[in-house]
Design a protein around this motif. Structure first.
Motif, PDB file in Angstrom:
ATOM      1  N   ASP A 134      -0.391  -1.142  -6.011  1.00 23.52           N
ATOM      2  CA  ASP A 134       0.278  -1.414  -7.283  1.00 23.52           C
ATOM      3  C   ASP A 134       1.796  -1.505  -7.106  1.00 23.52           C
ATOM      4  O   ASP A 134       2.471  -2.238  -7.826  1.00 23.52           O
ATOM      5  N   ARG A 135       2.320  -0.767  -6.114  1.00 19.75           N
ATOM      6  CA  ARG A 135       3.755  -0.829  -5.820  1.00 19.75           C
ATOM      7  C   ARG A 135       3.930  -0.906  -4.304  1.00 19.75           C
ATOM      8  O   ARG A 135       4.311   0.068  -3.646  1.00 19.75           O
ATOM      9  N   PRO A 136       3.643  -2.060  -3.713  1.00 27.52           N
ATOM     10  CA  PRO A 136       3.725  -2.188  -2.251  1.00 27.52           C
ATOM     11  C   PRO A 136       5.120  -1.845  -1.732  1.00 27.52           C
ATOM     12  O   PRO A 136       6.128  -2.285  -2.270  1.00 27.52           O
ATOM     13  N   GLY A 137       5.149  -1.046  -0.677  1.00 24.47           N
ATOM     14  CA  GLY A 137       6.418  -0.671  -0.071  1.00 24.47           C
ATOM     15  C   GLY A 137       7.056   0.565  -0.639  1.00 24.47           C
ATOM     16  O   GLY A 137       7.955   1.148  -0.007  1.00 24.47           O
ATOM     17  N   ALA A 138       6.629   1.024  -1.812  1.00 20.51           N
ATOM     18  CA  ALA A 138       7.174   2.248  -2.385  1.00 20.51           C
ATOM     19  C   ALA A 138       6.743   3.447  -1.546  1.00 20.51           C
ATOM     20  O   ALA A 138       5.706   3.418  -0.879  1.00 20.51           O
ATOM     21  N   LEU A 139       7.540   4.522  -1.581  1.00 18.31           N
ATOM     22  CA  LEU A 139       7.244   5.700  -0.766  1.00 18.31           C
ATOM     23  C   LEU A 139       5.851   6.238  -1.053  1.00 18.31           C
ATOM     24  O   LEU A 139       5.093   6.540  -0.122  1.00 18.31           O
ATOM     25  N   ARG A 140       5.505   6.348  -2.324  1.00 21.64           N
ATOM     26  CA  ARG A 140       4.187   6.883  -2.677  1.00 21.64           C
ATOM     27  C   ARG A 140       3.075   6.004  -2.109  1.00 21.64           C
ATOM     28  O   ARG A 140       2.067   6.501  -1.616  1.00 21.64           O
ATOM     29  N   SER A 141       3.260   4.689  -2.163  1.00 21.03           N
ATOM     30  CA  SER A 141       2.253   3.770  -1.633  1.00 21.03           C
ATOM     31  C   SER A 141       2.146   3.897  -0.114  1.00 21.03           C
ATOM     32  O   SER A 141       1.045   3.858   0.447  1.00 21.03           O
ATOM     33  N   ARG A 142       3.269   4.046   0.557  1.00 20.44           N
ATOM     34  CA  ARG A 142       3.255   4.176   2.021  1.00 20.44           C
ATOM     35  C   ARG A 142       2.555   5.466   2.446  1.00 20.44           C
ATOM     36  O   ARG A 142       1.817   5.485   3.435  1.00 20.44           O
ATOM     37  N   VAL A 143       2.774   6.531   1.705  1.00 18.00           N
ATOM     38  CA  VAL A 143       2.123   7.807   2.017  1.00 18.00           C
ATOM     39  C   VAL A 143       0.609   7.687   1.840  1.00 18.00           C
ATOM     40  O   VAL A 143      -0.174   8.128   2.691  1.00 18.00           O
ATOM     41  N   LYS A 144       0.173   7.079   0.739  1.00 19.89           N
ATOM     42  CA  LYS A 144      -1.262   6.911   0.500  1.00 19.89           C
ATOM     43  C   LYS A 144      -1.900   6.059   1.601  1.00 19.89           C
ATOM     44  O   LYS A 144      -3.007   6.349   2.065  1.00 19.89           O
ATOM     45  N   ARG A 145      -1.200   5.012   1.992  1.00 16.14           N
ATOM     46  CA  ARG A 145      -1.730   4.135   3.038  1.00 16.14           C
ATOM     47  C   ARG A 145      -1.835   4.885   4.366  1.00 16.14           C
ATOM     48  O   ARG A 145      -2.810   4.721   5.121  1.00 16.14           O
ATOM     49  N   ALA A 146      -0.839   5.724   4.664  1.00 18.21           N
ATOM     50  CA  ALA A 146      -0.870   6.513   5.903  1.00 18.21           C
ATOM     51  C   ALA A 146      -2.044   7.488   5.892  1.00 18.21           C
ATOM     52  O   ALA A 146      -2.729   7.667   6.913  1.00 18.21           O
ATOM     53  N   TRP A 147      -2.306   8.130   4.750  1.00 18.90           N
ATOM     54  CA  TRP A 147      -3.451   9.029   4.619  1.00 18.90           C
ATOM     55  C   TRP A 147      -4.749   8.278   4.901  1.00 18.90           C
ATOM     56  O   TRP A 147      -5.648   8.771   5.586  1.00 18.90           O
ATOM     57  N   ALA A 148      -4.855   7.068   4.338  1.00 15.52           N
ATOM     58  CA  ALA A 148      -6.072   6.280   4.513  1.00 15.52           C
ATOM     59  C   ALA A 148      -6.282   5.914   5.977  1.00 15.52           C
ATOM     60  O   ALA A 148      -7.401   5.981   6.497  1.00 15.52           O
ATOM     61  N   ARG A 149      -5.214   5.517   6.657  1.00 18.46           N
ATOM     62  CA  ARG A 149      -5.331   5.170   8.077  1.00 18.46           C
ATOM     63  C   ARG A 149      -5.742   6.393   8.898  1.00 18.46           C
ATOM     64  O   ARG A 149      -6.548   6.284   9.828  1.00 18.46           O
ATOM     65  N   TRP A 150      -5.194   7.541   8.567  1.00 24.56           N
ATOM     66  CA  TRP A 150      -5.552   8.774   9.284  1.00 24.56           C
ATOM     67  C   TRP A 150      -7.030   9.092   9.089  1.00 24.56           C
ATOM     68  O   TRP A 150      -7.759   9.355  10.055  1.00 24.56           O
ATOM     69  N   ALA A 151      -7.499   9.062   7.829  1.00 27.48           N
ATOM     70  CA  ALA A 151      -8.903   9.368   7.548  1.00 27.48           C
ATOM     71  C   ALA A 151      -9.831   8.348   8.197  1.00 27.48           C
ATOM     72  O   ALA A 151     -10.904   8.701   8.698  1.00 27.48           O
ATOM     73  N   PHE A 152      -9.423   7.098   8.208  1.00 30.53           N
ATOM     74  CA  PHE A 152     -10.237   6.041   8.806  1.00 30.53           C
ATOM     75  C   PHE A 152     -10.448   6.302  10.294  1.00 30.53           C
ATOM     76  O   PHE A 152     -11.527   6.053  10.837  1.00 30.53           O
ATOM     77  N   ARG A 153      -9.442   6.835  10.956  1.00 30.31           N
ATOM     78  CA  ARG A 153      -9.567   7.145  12.393  1.00 30.31           C
ATOM     79  C   ARG A 153     -10.375   8.411  12.632  1.00 30.31           C
ATOM     80  O   ARG A 153     -11.117   8.509  13.613  1.00 30.31           O
TER      81      ARG A 153
END
Length: 291
Positions: free
Chosen positions: A41-60
């Motif tokens: 919803d807000r690409p590049g925003a800090l909150r969005s980057r944190v959520k994306r990082a969490w998802a990548r971690w869980a995916f691994r």
């Protein structure tokens, strides 16, 4: 400690949202689950980057991971094309399992009585949240070339975010559509079959946060073609797609309305063949049992 002991008692844990996966990793068989990204919803925003990082971690870290759209899989690092190989293991322990629909329940038939009184209409089966794009559908409806004078736009969905409700009603007023747009309110899922069957088209105008839309699949299964935006997981589905801008969406709506019968047959055939519940259930059985 008590929670960890309780979690270990189960054969398999299925965790939706990456942050929940952290607590579950005391178990050797954790299946991470995504119903679509929630940081677009807000690409590049800090909150969005944190959520994306969490998802990548869980995916691994999870033993297995299931995504219901390929957009999520691209966001966490896999190279996969939209719609590619649904209901399959796309990387070791990583699965693409889109939503599916009961094609015996959602099928062409008699329209609902309430919906029939509003015909002809285009259906927007969306609760009023900003990312669901109801205001975009209204703006596109206003711009439709050669729009029939008796055609209306019906929004079936509950009021959610006040700013989304305000934006939708403001769009109606700005385009002079007070007699052409109906807000029918929320409906139980069982009632939606009658609305899908009565509509000329269904519009899925999502702006973000969308996986493989159940409303889109249900409508196509009922024999009503779908025009959707091309955000999130929507390009995985056999809808007619357009960018999330009003002129482009309006053009796609008009063209699909003109070619309605061909699109109806194409979309319904694709949904019945690929996105059926039997295939969904068999794939999940394999994911859970075949370790």
């Amino acid at each position: 400690p008590f929670l960890r002991r309780e979690l270990r008692r189960h054969d398999v844990l299925v965790c939706h949202y990456p942050n929940y996966c952290l607590a579950a990793l005391v178990h050797p068989r954790v299946i991470g689950l995504s119903h679509g990204v929630f940081w677009d919803d807000r690409p590049g925003a800090l909150r969005s980057r944190v959520k994306r990082a969490w998802a990548r971690w869980a995916f691994r870290r999870c033993a297995r991971y299931v995504a219901n759209d390929t957009f999520f899989l691209r966001e966490v690092g896999l190279r996969i094309e939209p719609g590619a190989t649904p209901f399959s293991e796309v990387a070791p322990g990583r699965w693409y399992v889109p939503n599916a629909v009961d094609t015996r329940r959602f099928t062409p038939g008699a329209p609902g009585l309430e919906a029939s009184r509003l015909r002809p209409f285009l259906l927007v089966p969306r609760n009023l949240y900003w990312n669901r794009g109801v205001h975009l559908a209204i703006e596109a409806f206003a711009l439709m070339p050669d729009r029939p004078r008796d055609l209306t736009l019906v929004v079936v969905g509950a009021e959610g975010q006040p700013k989304a409700v305000e934006a939708a009603r403001r769009a109606v007023e700005a385009h002079g559509l007070s007699n052409a747009v109906v807000f029918a309110g929320g409906r139980a899922r069982d009632e939606l079959v009658g609305w899908y069957r009565a509509a000329e088209l269904t519009i899925i105008p999502s702006l973000s946060g969308e996986g493989t839309s159940l409303a889109a699949l249900e409508s196509m299964a009922c024999g009503t073609p779908v025009v959707s935006t091309d955000v999130g997981g929507l390009p995985d589905l056999p809808c007619v797609h357009a960018p999330p801008q009003a002129p482009a969406l309006a053009k796609a709506m008009a063209a699909t309305l003109e070619d309605r019968e061909a699109e109806r047959d194409r979309q319904r055939a694709a949904v019945c063949e690929v996105y059926n519940l039997e295939r969904w259930a068999e794939t999940w059985r394999h994911i859970v049992e075949d370790w």
